[in-house]
Design an enzyme around this catalytic site. Structure first.
Site, PDB file in Angstrom:
ATOM      1  N   ASN A   9       0.879  -1.163   0.000  1.00 51.09           N
ATOM      2  CA  ASN A   9       0.000   0.000   0.000  1.00 51.09           C
ATOM      3  C   ASN A   9       0.923   1.221   0.000  1.00 51.09           C
ATOM      4  OD1 ASN A   9      -1.934   1.926   0.350  1.00 51.09           O
ATOM      5  ND2 ASN A   9      -2.751   1.102   2.275  1.00 51.09           N
ATOM      6  N   ARG A  94      -2.529  -2.424  -3.581  1.00 54.19           N
ATOM      7  CA  ARG A  94      -3.744  -1.645  -3.417  1.00 54.19           C
ATOM      8  C   ARG A  94      -3.713  -0.527  -4.455  1.00 54.19           C
ATOM      9  NH1 ARG A  94      -5.959   1.570   1.800  1.00 54.19           N
ATOM     10  NH2 ARG A  94      -7.959   2.019   0.880  1.00 54.19           N
ATOM     11  N   HIS A 182     -12.771   3.075  -0.779  1.00 54.25           N
ATOM     12  CA  HIS A 182     -12.690   2.258   0.439  1.00 54.25           C
ATOM     13  C   HIS A 182     -13.352   0.880   0.247  1.00 54.25           C
ATOM     14  CE1 HIS A 182     -12.255   6.255   2.784  1.00 54.25           C
ATOM     15  NE2 HIS A 182     -11.070   5.684   2.655  1.00 54.25           N
ATOM     16  N   ARG A 242      -9.114  16.320   3.674  1.00 55.49           N
ATOM     17  CA  ARG A 242      -9.967  16.520   2.487  1.00 55.49           C
ATOM     18  C   ARG A 242     -11.310  17.119   2.894  1.00 55.49           C
ATOM     19  NH1 ARG A 242      -9.557  10.576   0.234  1.00 55.49           N
ATOM     20  NH2 ARG A 242      -7.898  10.234   1.747  1.00 55.49           N
ATOM     21  N   GLU A 381      -7.941  -4.446   5.145  1.00 56.41           N
ATOM     22  CA  GLU A 381      -7.899  -4.331   3.685  1.00 56.41           C
ATOM     23  C   GLU A 381      -6.799  -5.211   3.101  1.00 56.41           C
ATOM     24  OE1 GLU A 381      -7.637  -0.313   4.872  1.00 56.41           O
ATOM     25  OE2 GLU A 381      -8.958   0.368   3.284  1.00 56.41           O
TER      26      GLU A 381
END
Ligand code: AMP
Length: 402
Positions: A9, A94, A182, A242, A381
């Site tokens: 990742n 990822r 996500h 963000r 994940e």
């Protein structure tokens, strides 16, 4: 030899990794995990075993200019040197955006890389960094299979209407629509929900992935039917840095009246907004909580975050036609007792009741009463990427063998 795969990742100056044993007929089993931080400057490498025991660490001086390429090669040679009996068979990556082309994980070749490069404008903060290690591995370790897993793929189950913007048709044809992100986290939560509450896994569930990036996903029968993120990873909830949803008119104001260039406006929305922008203090919820009593802006940032989460949950309850369960996950969702309490407190109208003691101890079930249930479930994940990589690899080998 035990076959292993590395799950990567990659961020702008970091490279997180997990190494999985992938013995046939068993679930991938995490053997090590670690991280390179400060890449390009004074990089730091740390690796731990599955129980979190430190195995090795190293710091490079800033003059060494240790970048992603050097980091990756360091990891591969560390594995060779320290892990006799293990053989690297593939790397799973990822990748934040799979666009319309990829609704499932894919074995990477040059054509795949070119397709993914075209999606950089849709995720400028993430996609270039995700693609960099893929290119490095192709160059430095040619022949090693690479599999890309996408954050967008899980949402392809949504209806056409749920994915549309009310924009002219030719824009939709150019790919301007809601993709959602996500997805690897939601995929994991969807897959383990049956272990917590079997009927709920088939019900109407809202998952709140609240980390540095934050979004909500509405699941019905374990499939995504709506989500708060859209065309880019800016939409929906306020996040660490963000903005989340803003009126597009704000962007015109930034360009015309404030005379920002598109790049400057983009930087403000991606890196200077959210919890950091509102508080002027930090993007880290721990820092904001620690200062909320004395710093009005820190308090306001948290209040806005919670307010927006509950408003968006209301919208997803409408999309689902009701709610049977709410799941909190990711850094804030798994750890911040107060955020969970405040969100559930604002959802009394939907029948949710907080179990204060269970919330304090991390649940996993943190609700009481006969209404919808609420849960804390740690996401994973990397395991989803490892499972997907193993499956793609297995299918490819079967195809070659037949
Ligand atoms: P993630 O992106 O999932 O790694 O989540 C990162 C965010 O989780 C951090 O920016 C923190 O704001 C938040 N976080 C991590 N640990 C805690 C904690 N113990 N309490 C509150 N927030 C936390």
């Amino acid at each position: 030899m035990t076959p292993v795969l590395i799950v990567l990742n990659a961020g702008s100056s970091s490279l997180k990794f997990q190494v999985y044993d992938v013995l046939e007929g068993t679930e991938p089993c995490m053997a090590f995990k670690g991280l390179f931080e400060g890449l390009g400057n004074s990089a730091h490498f740390i690796v731990k075993d599955a129980q979190g025991k430190l195995l090795d660490e190293m710091t490079w001086s800033s003059g060494d200019r240790q970048g992603h390429e050097e980091a990756l090669m360091h990891l591969v040679s560390w594995l060779r040197k320290h892990q006799e009996g293990r053989k690297l068979v593939a790397i799973g990556h990822r990748v934040v955006h799979g666009g319309e082309a990829y609704s499932s994980p894919i074995l990477v070749d040059e054509a795949v890389i070119q397709t993914l490069e075209k999606l950089v404008p849709l995720a400028p903060l993430h996609q270039p960094h995700n693609l960099e290690p893929i290119r490095i591995v192709r160059r430095r370790l040619p022949g090693l299979p690479q599999i890309a897993s996408f954050d967008t793929a899980f949402h392809q189950s949504q209806s056409e209407i749920a994915r549309m913007f009310a924009l002219p048709r030719d824009m939709r044809e150019r790919g301007v629509k809601r993709y959602g992100f996500h997805g690897l986290s939601y995929d994991y939560i969807s897959s383990v929900l049956k272990d917590y509450d079997p009927p709920l896994a088939e019900g109407r569930v809202i998952v709140a992935h609240l980390g540095n990036g934050a979004s909500l996903c509405a699941l019905k029968h374990g499939k995504s039917v709506a989500t708060t993120m859209g065309f880019s990873a800016l939409e929906g909830l306020p996040m660490g840095t963000r903005c989340g949803a803003v009126d597009p008119g704000v962007v015109f104001f930034m360009l015309r009246e404030m005379r920002l260039s598109p790049e400057e406006a983009e930087r403000v929305l991606y890196t200077k907004s959210g919890l950091l922008g509102v508080s002027g203090l930090s993007n880290d919820m721990r820092v904001l909580r620690a200062n909320a009593e004395t710093n009005a802006d820190a308090k306001r940032a948290i209040e806005l975050f919670v307010y927006r989460i509950t408003r968006e949950i209301g919208s997803l309850i409408a999309a689902l036609g009701g709610i049977d369960g709410l799941v909190f996950t990711a850094g804030i969702g798994e750890n911040d007792v107060a955020t969970r309490a405040e969100v559930i407190g604002r959802l009394a109208w939907a029948g949710l009741t907080l179990d204060t003691t269970a919330n304090r101890t991390g649940g996993p079930c943190i609700s009481t009463g006969a209404g919808p249930t609420a849960w804390v479930i740690p996401t994973n994940e990397e395991l989803v990427i490892a499972q997907q990589a193993r499956n793609v690899l297995g299918a490819t080998q079967a195809r070659i063998a037949s």
